[in-house]
Design a protein around this motif. Sequence first.
Motif, PDB file in Angstrom:
ATOM      1  N   LEU A  54     -31.774  27.060 -35.395  1.00 31.67           N
ATOM      2  CA  LEU A  54     -33.489  26.804 -36.440  1.00 31.67           C
ATOM      3  C   LEU A  54     -34.098  28.156 -36.636  1.00 31.67           C
ATOM      4  N   THR A  75     -46.258  26.726 -46.517  1.00 28.09           N
ATOM      5  CA  THR A  75     -45.271  25.956 -46.622  1.00 28.09           C
ATOM      6  C   THR A  75     -43.927  25.195 -47.350  1.00 28.09           C
ATOM      7  N   ALA A  78     -41.266  27.884 -45.873  1.00 32.26           N
ATOM      8  CA  ALA A  78     -40.389  26.447 -45.512  1.00 32.26           C
ATOM      9  C   ALA A  78     -39.167  26.118 -46.474  1.00 32.26           C
ATOM     10  N   GLU A  79     -39.724  25.120 -47.409  1.00 36.60           N
ATOM     11  CA  GLU A  79     -39.404  23.667 -47.900  1.00 36.60           C
ATOM     12  C   GLU A  79     -38.558  24.357 -48.879  1.00 36.60           C
ATOM     13  N   ARG A  82     -35.283  25.422 -45.986  1.00 38.21           N
ATOM     14  CA  ARG A  82     -34.674  23.498 -46.554  1.00 38.21           C
ATOM     15  C   ARG A  82     -34.063  23.310 -47.548  1.00 38.21           C
ATOM     16  N   ALA A  83     -33.677  24.058 -49.032  1.00 38.94           N
ATOM     17  CA  ALA A  83     -33.305  23.759 -49.968  1.00 38.94           C
ATOM     18  C   ALA A  83     -32.025  24.974 -50.290  1.00 38.94           C
ATOM     19  N   THR A  85     -30.916  26.127 -46.984  1.00 37.25           N
ATOM     20  CA  THR A  85     -29.615  25.891 -45.609  1.00 37.25           C
ATOM     21  C   THR A  85     -29.523  25.356 -45.491  1.00 37.25           C
ATOM     22  N   ASP A  86     -28.680  24.470 -44.361  1.00 36.62           N
ATOM     23  CA  ASP A  86     -28.086  23.263 -43.227  1.00 36.62           C
ATOM     24  C   ASP A  86     -28.868  23.287 -41.787  1.00 36.62           C
ATOM     25  N   CYS A  87     -29.461  24.207 -41.619  1.00 43.33           N
ATOM     26  CA  CYS A  87     -30.284  24.893 -40.522  1.00 43.33           C
ATOM     27  C   CYS A  87     -31.839  24.518 -41.000  1.00 43.33           C
ATOM     28  N   PRO A  88     -32.107  23.623 -39.902  1.00 46.91           N
ATOM     29  CA  PRO A  88     -33.207  23.415 -39.245  1.00 46.91           C
ATOM     30  C   PRO A  88     -34.065  23.864 -40.158  1.00 46.91           C
ATOM     31  N   VAL A  89     -35.548  23.389 -40.994  1.00 49.15           N
ATOM     32  CA  VAL A  89     -36.388  24.267 -41.029  1.00 49.15           C
ATOM     33  C   VAL A  89     -37.926  23.891 -40.480  1.00 49.15           C
ATOM     34  N   ARG A  90     -38.462  24.457 -39.705  1.00 52.93           N
ATOM     35  CA  ARG A  90     -40.033  24.380 -38.712  1.00 52.93           C
ATOM     36  C   ARG A  90     -40.915  24.606 -39.242  1.00 52.93           C
TER      37      ARG A  90
END
Length: 142
Positions: A54, A75, A78-79, A82-83, A85-90
Amino acid sequence: MKILAVDYGDARTGLAISDPSEFLASPVRVIHSGKQETVLEEILKSAADEKAELIVVGNPLNMNGTAGPRSALCTEVAEKLRAMTDCPVRLWDERSTTVTATQILNTTNVRGKKRKNTIDAVAATIILESYLAYRKNHPNEI
């Protein structure tokens, strides 16, 4: 779960990682670049090297909780992560972490060039510690 925290900045970006038990947060490194593409690549490289599951990006909200220009930039980062990697980003609220990092470095008497090279990784560690505390106290919300 190993979690990578990011304190994104214009010239330097700090990274910190948790241990798999989510008990400890440790500084990893500081990325010295103002180029967003380079920083994104280095974040993902560190995430892979550290086997992060994560990625938490600090979100510098205003003190009243509203989003300002820095928050919009984080933000965006972070976006983009997300685009890429497959790893979740919060995103995670990081209000006052640099102030806290400065206080810690003052207490430990870290000054000058060493402070400049350390403060962002310390801020990332503080972001991660805050996130880990939240996860521990709210296990059903995440």
